[in-house]
Design a protein around this motif. Structure first.
Motif, short mmCIF file in Angstrom:
data_model
loop_
_atom_site.label_atom_id
_atom_site.label_comp_id
_atom_site.label_asym_id
_atom_site.label_seq_id
_atom_site.Cartn_x
_atom_site.Cartn_y
_atom_site.Cartn_z
N GLN A 13 0.99 -1.04 -0.11
CA GLN A 13 0.14 0.02 -0.03
C GLN A 13 1.02 1.07 -0.18
N GLY A 14 0.92 1.86 -1.11
CA GLY A 14 1.71 3.06 -1.20
C GLY A 14 1.67 4.11 -0.15
N GLU A 15 0.56 4.64 0.39
CA GLU A 15 0.38 5.37 1.24
C GLU A 15 0.95 4.97 2.63
N ARG A 16 0.73 3.70 2.95
CA ARG A 16 1.23 3.34 4.34
C ARG A 16 2.78 3.16 4.24
N ILE A 17 3.21 2.83 3.00
CA ILE A 17 4.73 2.58 2.82
C ILE A 17 5.32 4.06 3.15
N SER A 18 4.86 4.96 2.39
CA SER A 18 5.34 6.23 2.51
C SER A 18 5.26 6.91 4.13
N GLU A 19 4.37 6.55 4.65
CA GLU A 19 4.05 7.10 6.09
C GLU A 19 5.20 6.34 6.95
N GLU A 20 5.41 5.01 6.87
CA GLU A 20 6.12 4.36 7.46
C GLU A 20 7.63 4.84 7.09
N SER A 21 7.99 5.10 5.90
CA SER A 21 9.48 5.45 5.63
C SER A 21 9.66 6.76 6.22
N ASP A 22 8.69 7.67 6.25
CA ASP A 22 8.76 8.74 6.87
C ASP A 22 9.04 8.96 8.51
N LEU A 23 8.26 7.99 9.12
CA LEU A 23 8.60 7.63 10.50
C LEU A 23 9.91 6.99 10.95
N VAL A 24 10.32 6.11 9.94
CA VAL A 24 11.64 5.51 10.24
C VAL A 24 12.72 6.45 10.03
N SER A 25 12.57 7.22 8.89
CA SER A 25 13.73 8.36 8.76
C SER A 25 13.81 9.47 9.96
N ARG A 26 12.59 9.80 10.44
CA ARG A 26 12.50 10.90 11.41
C ARG A 26 12.79 10.61 12.69
N TYR A 27 12.50 9.28 13.05
CA TYR A 27 13.18 8.69 14.34
C TYR A 27 14.09 7.94 14.47
N GLY A 28 14.85 7.85 13.33
CA GLY A 28 16.11 7.18 13.03
C GLY A 28 16.08 5.68 13.45
N LEU A 29 15.07 5.06 13.07
CA LEU A 29 14.80 3.51 13.24
C LEU A 29 15.75 2.89 12.35
N LYS A 30 16.09 1.79 12.85
CA LYS A 30 17.02 0.75 11.92
C LYS A 30 16.26 0.29 10.79
N GLU A 89 10.73 -2.85 11.20
CA GLU A 89 10.33 -3.94 12.27
C GLU A 89 10.36 -3.08 13.56
N GLU A 90 11.12 -2.15 13.71
CA GLU A 90 11.21 -1.24 14.93
C GLU A 90 10.03 -0.56 15.19
N LEU A 91 9.47 0.02 13.97
CA LEU A 91 8.24 0.73 13.78
C LEU A 91 7.19 -0.32 14.21
N TRP A 92 7.11 -1.53 13.39
CA TRP A 92 6.03 -2.25 13.94
C TRP A 92 5.98 -2.74 15.35
N ARG A 93 7.09 -2.80 15.85
CA ARG A 93 7.14 -3.14 17.21
C ARG A 93 6.28 -2.05 18.13
N ALA A 94 6.59 -0.69 17.81
CA ALA A 94 6.03 0.43 18.40
C ALA A 94 4.53 0.46 18.35
N GLN A 95 4.07 -0.02 16.89
CA GLN A 95 2.74 0.20 16.52
C GLN A 95 1.99 -1.09 17.57
N SER A 96 2.81 -2.15 17.66
CA SER A 96 2.08 -3.43 18.23
C SER A 96 1.97 -3.06 19.92
N GLU A 97 3.04 -2.36 20.45
CA GLU A 97 2.95 -1.82 21.81
C GLU A 97 1.64 -0.83 21.91
N LEU A 98 1.50 0.09 21.22
CA LEU A 98 0.47 0.83 20.99
C LEU A 98 -0.78 0.17 21.07
N ARG A 99 -0.93 -0.83 20.03
CA ARG A 99 -2.31 -1.72 20.01
C ARG A 99 -2.48 -2.32 21.28
#
Length: 170
Positions: free
Chosen positions: A19-36, A39-49
């Motif tokens: 999904q292009g929109e989700r991929i671009s949002e994830e890429s933005d968060l990965v670069s803004r927060y310096g995630l490796k 997977e690290e973003l998905w962990r944070a999303q699971s923690e929030l869930r």
């Protein structure tokens, strides 16, 4: 199915991988927060869930003691402010969880020039929390620990004139 003694994943992957929109949002968060990686973003999303799931469960109960404990835990780690309640857990965003990572807090406090440099300082053992060396960039910083984040006294980075800290002291 995991073998006995093996860890299982602590996150869930997206249901629709392309999904292009989700991929671009994830890429933005990965670069803004310096995630490796994502997977690290998905962990944070699971923690929030999991936070939201627990809040919905507690809102359905009549007992308020465990709800107060849950809210106080979220306030202690800084995801909720002191004025927010159990209802406000449902309106949290993944950025609220990502802001409490040690990597982000080190960058926001000005100990590093970029979030990537903050990650490097942490994983190389230059950062201490309450006097203890922490080498996990994903460490969740409690509100009481925020003021106790500093460079390790044995690190070369304690010197203000160190080249890696060129812009950090301004």
């Amino acid at each position: 199915m995991a073998l006995p003694g093996e860890n299982t994943k602590f996150y869930e992957t997206p249901n629709h991988p392309y999904q292009g929109e989700r991929i671009s949002e994830e890429s933005d968060l990965v670069s803004r927060y310096g995630l490796k990686n994502k997977e690290e973003l998905w962990r944070a999303q699971s923690e929030l869930r999991n936070f939201r799931r627990e809040a919905r469960r507690l809102l359905g109960q009549t007992e308020t003691v465990s709800g107060e404990e849950f809210v106080s835990r979220l306030q202690r780690i800084g995801v909720l402010s002191n004025q927010e309640s159990l209802d406000d857990v449902l309106s949290l965003d993944v950025t609220d969880v990502l802001e409490r990572r040690l990597q982000t807090v080190v960058y926001r406090e000005g100990l590093a020039n970029t979030v990537g440099q903050a990650r490097q300082f942490i994983s190389h053992g230059h950062i201490t929390v309450d006097g203890s060396r922490v080498t996990e960039p994903s460490y969740t910083v409690e509100v009481s620990e925020e003021d106790a984040i500093a460079f390790d006294e044995r690190s070369d980075l304690t010197d203000e004139l160190h080249p890696a800290r060129a812009g950090a002291q301004e």
